[in-house]
Design a protein around this motif. Structure first.
Motif, short mmCIF file in Angstrom:
data_model
loop_
_atom_site.label_atom_id
_atom_site.label_comp_id
_atom_site.label_asym_id
_atom_site.label_seq_id
_atom_site.Cartn_x
_atom_site.Cartn_y
_atom_site.Cartn_z
N TRP A 178 33.76 -21.12 46.34
CA TRP A 178 33.06 -19.88 46.70
C TRP A 178 31.62 -19.94 46.24
O TRP A 178 31.22 -20.81 45.48
N GLY A 179 30.85 -18.96 46.71
CA GLY A 179 29.43 -18.93 46.40
C GLY A 179 29.13 -18.12 45.16
O GLY A 179 30.00 -17.87 44.33
N GLN A 180 27.88 -17.70 45.06
CA GLN A 180 27.44 -16.98 43.87
C GLN A 180 27.77 -15.50 43.93
O GLN A 180 27.66 -14.79 42.95
N ARG B 148 36.85 -10.00 45.80
CA ARG B 148 35.88 -9.25 45.00
C ARG B 148 36.35 -9.16 43.56
O ARG B 148 37.54 -9.29 43.26
N GLN B 149 35.39 -8.94 42.70
CA GLN B 149 35.71 -8.76 41.29
C GLN B 149 34.76 -7.76 40.68
O GLN B 149 33.53 -7.94 40.74
N ALA B 150 35.32 -6.72 40.12
CA ALA B 150 34.54 -5.70 39.42
C ALA B 150 34.61 -5.98 37.92
O ALA B 150 35.58 -6.59 37.44
N PRO B 151 33.61 -5.54 37.18
CA PRO B 151 33.61 -5.78 35.72
C PRO B 151 34.88 -5.25 35.06
O PRO B 151 35.28 -4.10 35.29
N GLY B 152 35.53 -6.11 34.29
CA GLY B 152 36.72 -5.69 33.57
C GLY B 152 37.97 -5.57 34.41
O GLY B 152 39.01 -5.12 33.92
N LYS B 153 37.88 -5.98 35.67
CA LYS B 153 39.05 -5.87 36.55
C LYS B 153 39.47 -7.24 37.06
O LYS B 153 38.71 -8.20 37.04
N GLU B 154 40.71 -7.30 37.54
CA GLU B 154 41.23 -8.52 38.12
C GLU B 154 40.54 -8.83 39.44
O GLU B 154 40.09 -7.94 40.15
N ARG B 155 40.47 -10.12 39.74
CA ARG B 155 39.98 -10.55 41.03
C ARG B 155 40.92 -10.00 42.11
O ARG B 155 42.14 -10.02 41.94
N GLU B 156 40.37 -9.52 43.23
CA GLU B 156 41.18 -8.95 44.30
C GLU B 156 40.84 -9.59 45.64
O GLU B 156 39.68 -9.58 46.06
N GLY B 157 41.83 -10.15 46.29
CA GLY B 157 41.63 -10.66 47.64
C GLY B 157 41.42 -9.51 48.60
O GLY B 157 42.21 -8.56 48.59
N VAL C 253 27.90 -5.28 45.37
CA VAL C 253 28.00 -4.04 46.14
C VAL C 253 28.21 -2.90 45.16
O VAL C 253 29.12 -2.96 44.32
N THR C 254 27.37 -1.88 45.25
CA THR C 254 27.50 -0.70 44.41
C THR C 254 27.58 0.53 45.29
O THR C 254 26.70 0.76 46.12
N VAL C 255 28.65 1.29 45.11
CA VAL C 255 28.85 2.50 45.90
C VAL C 255 28.84 3.69 44.96
O VAL C 255 29.66 3.79 44.05
N SER C 256 27.90 4.59 45.18
CA SER C 256 27.79 5.76 44.32
C SER C 256 28.44 6.97 44.96
O SER C 256 28.45 7.11 46.18
N ASP D 188 35.10 0.51 45.69
CA ASP D 188 34.77 -0.74 46.36
C ASP D 188 33.65 -1.50 45.65
O ASP D 188 33.34 -2.64 46.01
N SER D 189 33.05 -0.88 44.65
CA SER D 189 31.95 -1.52 43.91
C SER D 189 32.46 -2.77 43.21
O SER D 189 33.45 -2.72 42.47
N ALA D 190 31.80 -3.88 43.44
CA ALA D 190 32.21 -5.17 42.87
C ALA D 190 31.22 -6.24 43.34
O ALA D 190 30.35 -5.97 44.15
N ILE D 191 31.40 -7.42 42.81
CA ILE D 191 30.72 -8.58 43.38
C ILE D 191 31.66 -9.17 44.41
O ILE D 191 32.85 -9.40 44.11
N TYR D 192 31.15 -9.42 45.60
CA TYR D 192 31.95 -9.94 46.70
C TYR D 192 31.65 -11.42 46.89
O TYR D 192 30.47 -11.82 46.95
#
Length: 126
Positions: free
Chosen positions: A116-118, A38-47, A122-125, A89-93
Motif C-alpha cells: 500500500w501507499g502512504q 482505513r485506519q483511524a488513530p487508536g483504532k483497528e485497521r478496517e477494510g 480524511v477528516t469529517v467534522s 469515516d475520519s481516518a487515513i485511507y
C-alpha cells in the motif's frame, strides 16, 4: 518496485463527499483484486472496499450504500467515491494491491493484499 500513490483526501463537513484516487505502478498483479482500507488513530485497521478484475465489488457494512469503488485500467488508477460522509469515516485511507509471490498483510473482504501507499487523510467534522 511497487508504487501506490493515494490522493484526494481532505476535510469536509458531515454529509459531504470526497473522491479518492490511487495511481498504481510497478510489479503489481493486475489480474488480482485491489482495495481500500482505513485506519483511524487508536483504532483497528478496517477494510473498506475491494474490486476484482471482473468488476465484482465488496463493501464493509459501515460504508455500504455510501461509498463506491471503481477502477480505470487504462490509467492504472483506483478510485473511491465517498458520499454522505460521517465523522466516523475520519481516518487515513490506503489503497492496497497484490505483488506476485508475496503473502497477504491485509485482508479486505476476501481479498488478500500486501502493498500500500502512504495514505491520504480524511477528516469529517460534525
Amino acid at each position: 518496485q511497487v508504487r501506490l500513490v493515494e490522493s484526494g483526501g481532505g476535510s469536509v463537513q458531515a454529509g459531504g463527499a470526497l473522491r479518492l484516487s490511487c495511481v498504481a505502478s510497478g510489479y503489481i498483479n493486475r489480474s488480482y483484486c485491489m482495495g481500500w482500507f482505513r485506519q483511524a488513530p487508536g483504532k483497528e485497521r478496517e477494510g473498506v472496499a475491494n474490486i476484482y478484475p471482473s468488476g465484482s465489488t465488496y463493501y464493509a457494512d459501515s460504508v455500504k450504500g455510501r461509498f463506491t469503488i471503481s477502477q480505470d485500467k487504462t490509467k492504472n488508477t483506483l478510485y473511491l467515491q465517498m458520499n454522505s460522509l460521517k465523522p466516523e469515516d475520519s481516518a487515513i485511507y490506503y489503497c492496497a494491491a497484490h505483488r506476485q509471490g508475496y503473502s497477504a498483510r491485509v485482508w479486505i473482504g476476501s481479498c488478500p493484499l500486501d502493498a500500500w501507499g502512504q495514505g491520504t487523510p480524511v477528516t469529517v467534522s460534525s
